[in-house]
Structure formats: C-alpha cells, structure tokens
Design an enzyme around this catalytic site. Structure first.
Site, PDB file in Angstrom:
ATOM      1  N   ASN A 217       0.845  -1.104  -0.135  1.00 42.76           N
ATOM      2  CA  ASN A 217      -0.100  -0.043  -0.066  1.00 42.76           C
ATOM      3  C   ASN A 217       0.852   1.272  -0.034  1.00 42.76           C
ATOM      4  O   ASN A 217       2.115   1.136   0.156  1.00 42.76           O
ATOM      5  CB  ASN A 217      -1.006  -0.106   1.296  1.00 42.76           C
ATOM      6  CG  ASN A 217      -0.238  -0.031   2.561  1.00 42.76           C
ATOM      7  OD1 ASN A 217       0.572   0.825   2.825  1.00 42.76           O
ATOM      8  ND2 ASN A 217      -0.445  -1.121   3.277  1.00 42.76           N
ATOM      9  N   ASP A 288      -4.508  -5.850   5.260  1.00 45.40           N
ATOM     10  CA  ASP A 288      -5.457  -6.817   5.938  1.00 45.40           C
ATOM     11  C   ASP A 288      -5.522  -8.333   5.718  1.00 45.40           C
ATOM     12  O   ASP A 288      -5.919  -9.090   6.276  1.00 45.40           O
ATOM     13  CB  ASP A 288      -6.870  -6.337   5.762  1.00 45.40           C
ATOM     14  CG  ASP A 288      -7.111  -4.924   6.399  1.00 45.40           C
ATOM     15  OD1 ASP A 288      -6.676  -4.881   7.571  1.00 45.40           O
ATOM     16  OD2 ASP A 288      -7.660  -3.998   5.746  1.00 45.40           O
ATOM     17  N   LYS A 298       8.447 -17.908  -9.880  1.00 40.25           N
ATOM     18  CA  LYS A 298       7.747 -16.833 -10.436  1.00 40.25           C
ATOM     19  C   LYS A 298       6.419 -17.314 -11.257  1.00 40.25           C
ATOM     20  O   LYS A 298       6.303 -18.415 -12.126  1.00 40.25           O
ATOM     21  CB  LYS A 298       8.445 -16.089 -11.381  1.00 40.25           C
ATOM     22  CG  LYS A 298       7.814 -15.071 -11.810  1.00 40.25           C
ATOM     23  CD  LYS A 298       8.822 -14.140 -13.132  1.00 40.25           C
ATOM     24  CE  LYS A 298       7.855 -12.986 -13.626  1.00 40.25           C
ATOM     25  NZ  LYS A 298       8.731 -12.290 -14.895  1.00 40.25           N
ATOM     26  N   PHE A 336      -3.453   3.687  15.406  1.00 39.34           N
ATOM     27  CA  PHE A 336      -3.984   4.625  14.376  1.00 39.34           C
ATOM     28  C   PHE A 336      -5.013   4.218  13.724  1.00 39.34           C
ATOM     29  O   PHE A 336      -5.346   3.138  13.387  1.00 39.34           O
ATOM     30  CB  PHE A 336      -2.667   4.899  13.446  1.00 39.34           C
ATOM     31  CG  PHE A 336      -1.750   6.008  13.931  1.00 39.34           C
ATOM     32  CD1 PHE A 336      -0.737   5.445  14.978  1.00 39.34           C
ATOM     33  CD2 PHE A 336      -1.445   7.173  13.379  1.00 39.34           C
ATOM     34  CE1 PHE A 336       0.193   6.378  15.381  1.00 39.34           C
ATOM     35  CE2 PHE A 336      -0.562   8.125  13.712  1.00 39.34           C
ATOM     36  CZ  PHE A 336       0.291   7.661  14.664  1.00 39.34           C
ATOM     37  N   LYS A 350     -13.006   1.444  17.083  1.00 36.84           N
ATOM     38  CA  LYS A 350     -11.574   0.843  16.873  1.00 36.84           C
ATOM     39  C   LYS A 350     -10.836   0.753  18.415  1.00 36.84           C
ATOM     40  O   LYS A 350     -10.389  -0.251  18.709  1.00 36.84           O
ATOM     41  CB  LYS A 350     -10.847   1.435  16.033  1.00 36.84           C
ATOM     42  CG  LYS A 350     -10.010   0.525  14.948  1.00 36.84           C
ATOM     43  CD  LYS A 350      -9.520   1.354  13.766  1.00 36.84           C
ATOM     44  CE  LYS A 350     -10.495   0.992  12.528  1.00 36.84           C
ATOM     45  NZ  LYS A 350     -10.072   1.503  11.340  1.00 36.84           N
TER      46      LYS A 350
HETATM   47  O1  C5P Z   1      -8.217  -1.900  11.469  1.00 38.48           O
HETATM   48  P1  C5P Z   1      -7.462  -0.701  10.724  1.00 38.48           P
HETATM   49  O2  C5P Z   1      -6.438  -1.179   9.942  1.00 38.48           O
HETATM   50  O3  C5P Z   1      -8.269   0.352  10.364  1.00 38.48           O
HETATM   51  O4  C5P Z   1      -6.627  -0.263  12.309  1.00 38.48           O
HETATM   52  C1  C5P Z   1      -5.740   0.481  12.198  1.00 38.48           C
HETATM   53  C2  C5P Z   1      -4.835   0.542  13.307  1.00 38.48           C
HETATM   54  O5  C5P Z   1      -4.564  -1.034  13.602  1.00 38.48           O
HETATM   55  C3  C5P Z   1      -3.327   1.120  13.102  1.00 38.48           C
HETATM   56  O6  C5P Z   1      -2.791   1.290  14.415  1.00 38.48           O
HETATM   57  C4  C5P Z   1      -2.536  -0.239  12.655  1.00 38.48           C
HETATM   58  O7  C5P Z   1      -1.111  -0.371  12.779  1.00 38.48           O
HETATM   59  C5  C5P Z   1      -3.202  -1.381  13.277  1.00 38.48           C
HETATM   60  N1  C5P Z   1      -3.433  -2.819  12.700  1.00 38.48           N
HETATM   61  C6  C5P Z   1      -2.362  -3.683  13.085  1.00 38.48           C
HETATM   62  N2  C5P Z   1      -2.510  -4.687  12.221  1.00 38.48           N
HETATM   63  C7  C5P Z   1      -3.466  -5.304  11.384  1.00 38.48           C
HETATM   64  C8  C5P Z   1      -4.160  -4.287  11.110  1.00 38.48           C
HETATM   65  C9  C5P Z   1      -4.092  -2.887  11.697  1.00 38.48           C
HETATM   66  O8  C5P Z   1      -1.665  -3.526  13.878  1.00 38.48           O
HETATM   67  N3  C5P Z   1      -3.614  -6.358  10.797  1.00 38.48           N
END
Ligand code: C5P
Length: 412
Positions: A217, A288, A298, A336, A350
C-alpha cells in the site's frame, strides 16, 4: 484534555509583527491558566496588531516595548528580562526576527534580548508560504537550529492552511494550544522518557504473491518514523519495526526491517518477550490480507491461460494482539485509524474493539499518504483532542508530549 502544568515557570513572550499576533493573546491566557508566569515584549511591528493594553491586562505585567525607554530599563532591561525567564518564546516569529537572531543582529529590544539570552528559545514562525519556503529563511532556520550550545533549536509550526493573505501552504502560526504543549516540552526535563522502552510499527507491509510480486500500500512510514524520532529524543529506548520504506532510521533508534504482516507481528512479539515495554505505537498500515500459498517460483504468464486466481487469507491484527498480550502488555498502547468518513465513530469503535488505550485518528480523504503534513484527532478513554494540519514531525512531538504527561501522571 492535555493540561500541561507550567507551575512556577517563567516565560518571556516576544511578539513580532504579523496578523497571527492576535493568537498570542490567547497564548498568554493559556500560559497563565497552566500556572506559568508570562512577561510580554512587543516589537514595533507587533504593536500594529495587538495593543500593550490587552497584553498587560492578560499577563498582569507591564509590556516591554523599547530598548531606550528609561522606565523599561530601570524596571527590567534586556539582560534582566532574559535572566528572569526560564524560556523565551517568539510568537509570531517573523522572517525578520528569525533573520536577525540567526545573524546576531541586535537593533531593538526583541533582537537584543534574543542575543543576550542564554535560555532556550522556542520559535513559532508565521509568514506567507513563499517567504517561509524561501531559501534565505530556511537557511536562517537551520542556522538557529544548529546553535546547539545555546539550545536555540526548538520550533513549533508553522502549520499548513489558509493564510490571511489568501494563499495556502505552510506559514500559519501553530495554534496556541500546540505552542503551549511545545512550551511544556521545552521546559520539561530534556529526557523525561529515559528508562522507558518503546516499540513502534511503521510503513506498509509487503505480502508476497511469488518471489517477485506482492501486495502492498501507499504508506510512506513518515508519521511512524517521526514518532520514533520524537520518543528517542526524549530519552526512550526505541525499536522501530518497519515495513519497506525509503527512509533512514532516526538517530538512536534500532530498526528491525520486515516485509509481511506475520513477520511484523513476530518481531513485535519478540520485543514484548525480551523485556517489558512501556509504550507501543502501532502506526503501520498493515495489509488486511495476505496471499494463501505463496508461489515458490515466479508465476508464469501462459498465453491464453488467463490470470491466476489469488486466494487471500486474513492477516493477524498486530495492534489487537499487543493490546491483549496479558502480562507482557505495554503500559500504553496507541493505535492509528485512517478513515475516509465518520472519523469519530470509527476511531472510538476501534479503540474498544482493539483494546488499545489511545487512537490517533486521521482523515485520509485529505492528502496524507506520502505527504509531510497531517491533521489528526487523538482519542483516549477520557475524551478527544483535534490537532490542525501541521507537519508530521509536529504531530509526533505533540503525541510524544502527551505520552510524557501520561507517564508523569501514571509513573508505574
Ligand atoms: O483496522 P485498521 O487497519 O483500520 O486499524 C488501524 C490500526 O490497527 C493501526 O494502528 C494499525 O497499525 C493497526 N493494525 C495492525 N495490524 C493489522 C491491521 C491494523 O496492527 N493487521
């Protein structure tokens, strides 16, 4: 929410000539409200924007204005003024005041006092964006920052936004509340986080598809790196678990480079196990999902064969795992939340879903990814506080200051 105490601290506030001078009245009020004492010094140009009467009424002291006013000099001259103060604050700091101080010029009470003081000076610049970006101004700012022996390096702002002149960019003076936080930081012990261990995640993750391709990303890692730098500067022992970014590790920070979310989690858990962690700041943009069954070779494009089907599986949530890590849970866990709508509702949800202590919410519908600026709201279990768009470094310093205040109130 943030309520820094300045009890017994003395601030000499130098007010330069700029429309932002009206905000200095509020700053005087905030310093007094925090228990500090403030004397004001108004430049000739500053007096075109605010009156000595308002400053005297708010500060409870007469206002210093002239180098050659016998009554001023007998009351407290430029040498005594600088001795009296614990900190000198210049707000608004105009290009002219910055230039004079950077070049040792002393031709009025403000510049003479700035040259005479051996106290730390906090600068809150305010000027048109083109002036701020002019190499001459930037060279003077760097020069002031380099005068380490005199601790002249503290700057707060300028913020990004619309200016009185109708233009847009970096040049607005920092908000009085942000200047107050910076004053508290400048006056606090230089290493209030000494002995505290911090673990920070930053940047994107890279989820391999095959040995050459992957899913990632647009996270630049800038905000997380700035937080790492701010905490290290305050004395914390900082480990930065970083996805692939184009940034050098900040001075004094140990970096563990990782790619996939699973590696990031393993590195963070390794840190929690090795010794107790006080502060966790999870700022990484963790993917995610990852690809189930990464190809060992490959993936070949077969003519007429169509695209391969990628099967995705969910990644672990590192923030949630850290928040629920039992006896090794860090004392303060900060996450965050990047949202494009309903920032408050989503960030609060959250906070409770992930079980962290604070959430820094940012509206990413604006220009955030890869940019140097950011506007955030800090949500804690007691309330929230919004910080106008400013540099990621200023956001990081402000967050670090809140962390300092938190550990002052909760030393265990
Ligand atoms: O659920 P979301 O991605 O919006 O949450 C954001 C927060 O969760 C950020 O602090 C991010 O670093 C953390 N996060 C994480 N591991 C994941 C997804 C998000 O630590 N798999």
């Amino acid at each position: 929410m943030s309520n820094p105490t300045l009890l017994g601290r003395r601030v000499l506030l130098i007010i330069g000539g700029g429309i932002a001078a009206y905000k200095s009245l509020e700053l005087v009020r905030l310093i007094k409200k925090s228990g500090g004492e403030v004397m004001t010094l108004l430049t000739k140009a500053g007096a075109e924007f605010v009156t000595p009467m308002s400053l005297a009424a708010l500060s409870g002291h007469s206002v210093r204005q002239d180098l050659f006013m016998p009554e001023d000099e007998t009351a407290m001259g430029h040498i005594e003024l600088s001795r009296w103060a614990d900190l000198v604050v210049v707000a608004p700091a105009t290009a002219g005041l910055i230039a004079k101080a950077a070049n040792g010029m002393a031709d009025d009470l403000a510049s003479t006092t700035l040259l005479a003081t051996d106290k730390k000076t906090l600068w809150a610049p305010a000027m048109n964006v083109r002036m701020w970006e002019h190499p001459a101004v930037q060279a003077n700012v760097s020069k002031l920052k380099s005068f380490d022996g005199f601790h002249r390096g503290a700057f707060v702002g300028p913020d990004q936004g619309e200016m009185a002149c109708g233009e847009f960019g970096f040049g607005r003076m920092a908000e009085p509340a942000a200047i107050l936080d910076a004053i508290a930081a400048a006056l606090s012990d230089s290493k209030p986080l000494a002995g505290r261990k911090a673990v920070i995640t930053a940047g994107p993750t890279f989820e391999a598809i095959d040995p050459v391709r992957g899913l990632t990303n647009r996270s630049s890692g800038k905000q997380g790196y700035a937080v790492a730098a701010a905490l290290a500067e305050l004395g914390a022992e900082v480990t930065l678990v970083s996805g692939p970014v184009f940034l050098n590790p900040p001075a004094g920070v140990r970096r563990i480079p990782v790619e996939a979310a699973t590696e990031m989690l393993a590195a963070v858990e390794g840190e929690l196990k090795s010794s107790p962690v006080d502060i966790a700041v999870m700022s990484a943009a963790v993917a995610d999902w990852r690809v189930d069954g990464v190809a060992t070779g490959k993936i070949k494009k077969v003519p007429g064969g169509g695209p391969p089907a990628l099967q995705l599986i969910e990644n672990p949530d590192i923030l949630a795992a850290v928040s629920k890590s039992g006896p090794s849970r860090p004392k303060l866990v900060i996450g965050f939340a990047a949202e494009t709508s309903d920032l408050e509702a989503n960030a609060k949800a959250k906070l409770s879903r992930k079980g962290c202590d604070w959430i820094v919410g940012n509206d990413v519908s604006q220009d955030v990814f890869g940019s140097d600026g950011n506007a955030v709201t800090l949500f804690t279990r007691d309330g929230s506080e919004s910080w106008a768009r400013q540099s990621k470094t200023d956001i990081a310093n402000r967050l670090a200051q809140h962390i300092v205040e938190h550990f002052k109130a909760n030393p265990q």
